[in-house]
Design a protein around this motif. Sequence first.
Motif, PDB file in Angstrom:
ATOM      1  N   SER A   1     141.608  38.929  89.145  1.00 65.46           N
ATOM      2  CA  SER A   1     142.756  38.549  89.975  1.00 65.46           C
ATOM      3  C   SER A   1     143.049  37.065  89.782  1.00 65.46           C
ATOM      4  O   SER A   1     142.138  36.237  89.829  1.00 65.46           O
ATOM      5  N   PHE A   2     144.333  36.729  89.567  1.00 66.19           N
ATOM      6  CA  PHE A   2     144.716  35.356  89.249  1.00 66.19           C
ATOM      7  C   PHE A   2     145.976  34.941  89.997  1.00 66.19           C
ATOM      8  O   PHE A   2     146.860  35.753  90.231  1.00 66.19           O
TER       9      PHE A   2
ATOM     10  N   GLN B   1     154.856  38.285  79.832  1.00 67.49           N
ATOM     11  CA  GLN B   1     155.625  37.086  80.149  1.00 67.49           C
ATOM     12  C   GLN B   1     156.381  37.347  81.439  1.00 67.49           C
ATOM     13  O   GLN B   1     156.598  38.495  81.822  1.00 67.49           O
ATOM     14  N   THR B   2     156.753  36.281  82.105  1.00 72.97           N
ATOM     15  CA  THR B   2     157.474  36.403  83.363  1.00 72.97           C
ATOM     16  C   THR B   2     158.382  35.200  83.560  1.00 72.97           C
ATOM     17  O   THR B   2     158.084  34.106  83.091  1.00 72.97           O
ATOM     18  N   ARG B   3     159.471  35.404  84.252  1.00 74.30           N
ATOM     19  CA  ARG B   3     160.363  34.301  84.624  1.00 74.30           C
ATOM     20  C   ARG B   3     160.013  33.777  86.015  1.00 74.30           C
ATOM     21  O   ARG B   3     160.555  32.770  86.445  1.00 74.30           O
ATOM     22  N   GLN B   4     159.116  34.462  86.714  1.00 75.79           N
ATOM     23  CA  GLN B   4     158.654  33.981  88.011  1.00 75.79           C
ATOM     24  C   GLN B   4     157.682  32.842  87.756  1.00 75.79           C
ATOM     25  O   GLN B   4     156.682  33.021  87.063  1.00 75.79           O
ATOM     26  N   LEU B   5     157.964  31.678  88.306  1.00 73.54           N
ATOM     27  CA  LEU B   5     157.152  30.504  88.030  1.00 73.54           C
ATOM     28  C   LEU B   5     155.981  30.368  88.990  1.00 73.54           C
ATOM     29  O   LEU B   5     155.182  29.450  88.864  1.00 73.54           O
ATOM     30  N   GLN B   6     155.865  31.286  89.932  1.00 71.09           N
ATOM     31  CA  GLN B   6     154.735  31.275  90.862  1.00 71.09           C
ATOM     32  C   GLN B   6     154.444  32.712  91.248  1.00 71.09           C
ATOM     33  O   GLN B   6     155.364  33.498  91.484  1.00 71.09           O
ATOM     34  N   GLY B   7     153.185  33.078  91.285  1.00 69.45           N
ATOM     35  CA  GLY B   7     152.838  34.432  91.673  1.00 69.45           C
ATOM     36  C   GLY B   7     151.388  34.744  91.405  1.00 69.45           C
ATOM     37  O   GLY B   7     150.557  33.854  91.312  1.00 69.45           O
ATOM     38  N   HIS B   8     151.104  36.030  91.289  1.00 70.74           N
ATOM     39  CA  HIS B   8     149.742  36.456  90.994  1.00 70.74           C
ATOM     40  C   HIS B   8     149.776  37.719  90.145  1.00 70.74           C
ATOM     41  O   HIS B   8     150.786  38.411  90.086  1.00 70.74           O
ATOM     42  N   PHE B   9     148.666  37.990  89.472  1.00 72.43           N
ATOM     43  CA  PHE B   9     148.553  39.180  88.642  1.00 72.43           C
ATOM     44  C   PHE B   9     147.089  39.585  88.538  1.00 72.43           C
ATOM     45  O   PHE B   9     146.199  38.822  88.909  1.00 72.43           O
ATOM     46  N   THR B  10     146.854  40.801  88.065  1.00 74.64           N
ATOM     47  CA  THR B  10     145.496  41.276  87.811  1.00 74.64           C
ATOM     48  C   THR B  10     145.412  41.761  86.371  1.00 74.64           C
ATOM     49  O   THR B  10     146.423  42.013  85.720  1.00 74.64           O
ATOM     50  N   LEU B  11     144.195  41.919  85.905  1.00 74.08           N
ATOM     51  CA  LEU B  11     143.967  42.429  84.561  1.00 74.08           C
ATOM     52  C   LEU B  11     143.771  43.947  84.583  1.00 74.08           C
ATOM     53  O   LEU B  11     143.457  44.539  83.566  1.00 74.08           O
TER      54      LEU B  11
END
Length: 117
Positions: free
Chosen positions: A47-48, A72-82
Motif C-alpha cells: 500500500s502506497f 500512469q495517472t493524472r491524479q497528482l495525489q492519491g494512493h494505490f496497492t500492488l
Amino acid sequence: MPIKASTFLVALSSSALALLALPAAASTGTAVSTPPAVTLSAGGSDSFSYRASPGPEVDHLHVYVDGEQVGQTRQLQGHFTLQGLDLPAGQHTVCVDAANRAHIQTGAKACVNVHIG
C-alpha cells in the motif's frame, strides 16, 4: 512472473483526492518557479501514498515496479496497492516519477523498497 498492468491501472484510477496547492508568488510580488517534486510513502508491504507538486512541467505520473512501468495517472495525489500484480515474494522497488505532456520525465522522482511475502 509478468506484471499485470491493467489491474494496477484500476487501483490507481480509483483514488480521487484534491491536488496539492503551492504558493504562486514571493513577497515581492514576482512569480516563483517551484521545481517539480514527488513524494512516495509505503503504508505496508503493498500500500502506497503519493503526491506530486502541480505545475507547467508536470502533466501526469508514471508508476514503476522493479524498473517496469505498470501504470500512469493524472491524479497528482492519491494512493494505490500492488494487489493483483502477481509479484514474487522478496524485495521490490516501487517508483513514481513526474512527466510532461510528451511523457518526458521532469526529474522529479521518488522510490521506496518493499518486501512482499
